[in-house]
Motif scaffolding. Structure first.
Motif: not given
Length: 347
Positions: A96-97, A102, A105-108
């Motif tokens: 995901l990074a 994604n 959202g911005r979660l990794t």
């Protein structure tokens, strides 16, 4: 009868991607197991399984499709399905990074268990759909990358219709595997709406679990772990490896020790009348109150033999790598043939 589930975590390398490998190079190294001596990846593994009349399980990670595109997952899945082996779902959320998109959202995070329940459902659902789109039957079993699952992972799987999880590995309890089960019990049992199928293994010393993994167990340990499972009346014996595990650590040459171990495991399963080969598609659910399958006790001499064996195996590969590097250097110098002859004698 005990079902021997020989599985392979089948995954592209996020590390190779970070070091600049394109899709073709990553596929060749991580999936085909390609080195200068040939291919020792999934096709080599399937060849060996089939010679012994066995069926393997390939836990395929679709997450690299978010970086390389879906075609690369098609190229992994379709040969496995065509040869009659089982494809199930695997996830490495490290991708995901680097993803173009994604879905959460911005979660990794390194592990699926690092995410909240809602995000886990979304990620597992997306990965399942990519796998099906690549030609796999609808998966019924799941394994978390790095064995990094928690109880929410199992709840997410249950809500998505999965029957089995195989993320519980006693060797990873302090490394991200936080499923709340007793690590001393290797029986299949219901937990959070799915059937948990733990990785098998034995104790190699007091308080230390050794998983049934090709690079972790000697032939003797693997046979003992299999024998303990059958003698204990276990429904399953779950051993695992990786698509690239039959290569040396630097992936430059085949790992003869790991290849010999896989051959010995296949032979042990094929020759034992108490054991059947297969995957999760026809694995029966556990009884309502399954009896516990305790981990086999340690045997210090057996552990010592494996430590010596692995040390020698590692030394052989490292010495070969260093020797070849020196040989190439010398051959490019004016001393050439004479110095190479000395190295051959020393080897």
């Amino acid at each position: 009868m005990t079902r021997a589930i020989i599985s392979f975590d089948t995954e592209l390398s996020a590390g190779l991607y970070q070091r600049g490998a394109d899709a073709r190079a990553n596929f060749a190294s991580s999936i085909l197991g390609r080195c200068r001596d040939g291919d020792y990846g999934i096709h080599f593994q399937m060849d060996m399984l089939e010679r012994h009349g066995l069926t393997g399980v390939y836990f395929v990670d679709p997450m690299p499709a978010l970086v390389y595109g879906p075609d690369i997952i098609d190229a992994i899945v379709q040969p496995i399905v065509a040869r009659g082996h089982e494809v199930q779902l695997h996830i490495h959320t490290e991708w995901l990074a680097f993803a173009r998109f994604n879905p959460v959202g911005r979660l990794t995070g390194r592990n699926i268990g690092d995410f909240p329940l809602g995000a886990q459902k979304k990620l597992i659902g997306l990965a399942r759909d990519i796998l099906i789109g690549a030609g796999a039957p609808r998966p019924t079993a799941f394994r978390a990358g790095n064995f990094g699952a928690n109880d929410d992972t199992l709840r997410a799987l249950a809500s998505l219709g999965f029957r089995f999880d195989s993320s519980f590995n006693g060797a990873y309890r302090e490394q991200g595997c936080t499923i709340s089960l007793d690590p001393d019990n290797l029986a299949i049992r219901a937990h959070e709406g799915v059937c948990e199928v733990p990785v098998s293994g034995l104790m190699d010393r007091v308080g230390r679990f050794r998983p049934a993994q090709l690079c972790a167990m000697s032939e003797e340990e693997m046979r003992d772990a299999l024998g303990h499972s059958t003698a204990s009346g276990a429904t399953q014996f779950s051993a695992f490896s990786h698509s690239f595990e039959l290569l040396s650590r630097d992936r430059a040459v085949p790992n003869g020790l790991a290849i010999a171990r896989m051959e010995a495991l296949c032979r042990a399963v094929a020759d034992d009348a108490r054991v059947t080969s297969g995957g999760f598609a026809t694995l029966p659910a556990p009884p309502a109150r399954p009896h516990p399958i305790r981990v086999a006790a340690p045997k210090p001499l057996r552990t010592l033999r494996r430590i010596v064996e692995q040390g020698l195996g590692y030394l052989v590969h490292e010495v070969r790598y260093v020797r070849d590097l020196i040989t190439m250097t010398i051959n490019s110098s004016r001393w050439g043939k004479a110095a190479s002859g000395v190295l051959l004698v020393l080897a």
